[in-house]
Design a protein around this motif. Sequence first.
Motif, mmCIF file in Angstrom:
data_model
loop_
_atom_site.group_PDB
_atom_site.id
_atom_site.type_symbol
_atom_site.label_atom_id
_atom_site.label_comp_id
_atom_site.label_asym_id
_atom_site.label_seq_id
_atom_site.Cartn_x
_atom_site.Cartn_y
_atom_site.Cartn_z
ATOM 1 N N THR A 228 0.864 -1.179 0.000
ATOM 2 C CA THR A 228 0.000 0.000 0.000
ATOM 3 C C THR A 228 0.897 1.224 0.000
ATOM 4 O OG1 THR A 228 -1.696 -1.200 1.213
ATOM 5 C CG2 THR A 228 -1.881 1.190 1.172
ATOM 6 N N SER B 252 -3.020 0.140 -3.859
ATOM 7 C CA SER B 252 -3.367 -0.844 -2.841
ATOM 8 C C SER B 252 -4.025 -2.028 -3.519
ATOM 9 C CB SER B 252 -4.322 -0.238 -1.805
ATOM 10 O OG SER B 252 -4.584 -1.144 -0.763
ATOM 11 N N GLY C 11 -8.630 4.801 3.791
ATOM 12 C CA GLY C 11 -7.699 4.253 4.770
ATOM 13 C C GLY C 11 -7.018 5.364 5.548
ATOM 14 N N SER D 185 -1.594 5.241 8.806
ATOM 15 C CA SER D 185 -1.020 4.083 9.493
ATOM 16 C C SER D 185 -1.188 2.798 8.688
ATOM 17 C CB SER D 185 -1.658 3.921 10.875
ATOM 18 O OG SER D 185 -3.058 3.748 10.755
ATOM 19 N N ASP D 186 -2.054 2.814 7.667
ATOM 20 C CA ASP D 186 -2.251 1.640 6.816
ATOM 21 C C ASP D 186 -1.272 1.589 5.650
ATOM 22 O OD1 ASP D 186 -4.501 0.828 8.315
ATOM 23 O OD2 ASP D 186 -5.772 2.217 7.188
ATOM 24 N N ASP E 283 2.348 1.376 3.651
ATOM 25 C CA ASP E 283 3.644 0.717 3.794
ATOM 26 C C ASP E 283 4.792 1.657 3.455
ATOM 27 O OD1 ASP E 283 2.751 -1.966 4.490
ATOM 28 O OD2 ASP E 283 1.937 -2.033 2.463
ATOM 29 N N ARG F 261 4.857 9.710 10.448
ATOM 30 C CA ARG F 261 4.192 8.417 10.587
ATOM 31 C C ARG F 261 5.147 7.232 10.602
ATOM 32 N NH1 ARG F 261 1.487 12.488 8.521
ATOM 33 N NH2 ARG F 261 -0.688 12.656 9.102
#
Length: 198
Positions: A6, A23, A56, A59-60, A62, A90
């Motif tokens: 992602t 994603s 999203g 934090s979701d 990558d 983040r």
Amino acid sequence: MVPARTLLALDAAGASCSVALWSGGRVVARRFSAMARGQSERLVPMVGAVMAEWGGAFSDLDAIAVTTGPGGFTGVRIGLATARGLALARGLPVIGITTFEVVAAAADPAERAGRQVVAAIDSKRAAVFLQVFDGDLVAAGPPAEVPAADLLSALPPGPLVLTGDAAVQVSDALAAAGRADFVVAAAAGPADAALLAA
């Protein structure tokens, strides 16, 4: 281009501003705007719009990907600073990809078959930024800033596919010299974060 599950991708290096979210093996949200100036005002709102459309959270993610140039100094700086700020806040990695690699990816596999890819970027001066790739998008030589007068001698022999926002300029030079062994990629133009994300 980038092996992340992602990924949020940003581009503000050239004559456009774009953000895309990759994603599940595809681009799921994207914003693109052609513009010569104003990327500093548009990039962060585009990030917000793409994240909202995706649904999203940061934090979701990558990773964050960003074009590193060449391009306009201000646009490259805005893109890098935005990517770095989002990543630091983040704890995400930042992946830098050259503008050459992004615009080369605009040539689809059918256009690249049997041809070398010429990524041509407008330098806003009497020169073009160029890099040549093979049909598998592996760099076939180093990037260069080529004066307009030396453009023909900087291009390799054999069939070519031209891409980037200076593709038409290179096409015109080749046609004027009598070369017919080239095509302009259907998606030739400024870099697009959707290609960077993919």
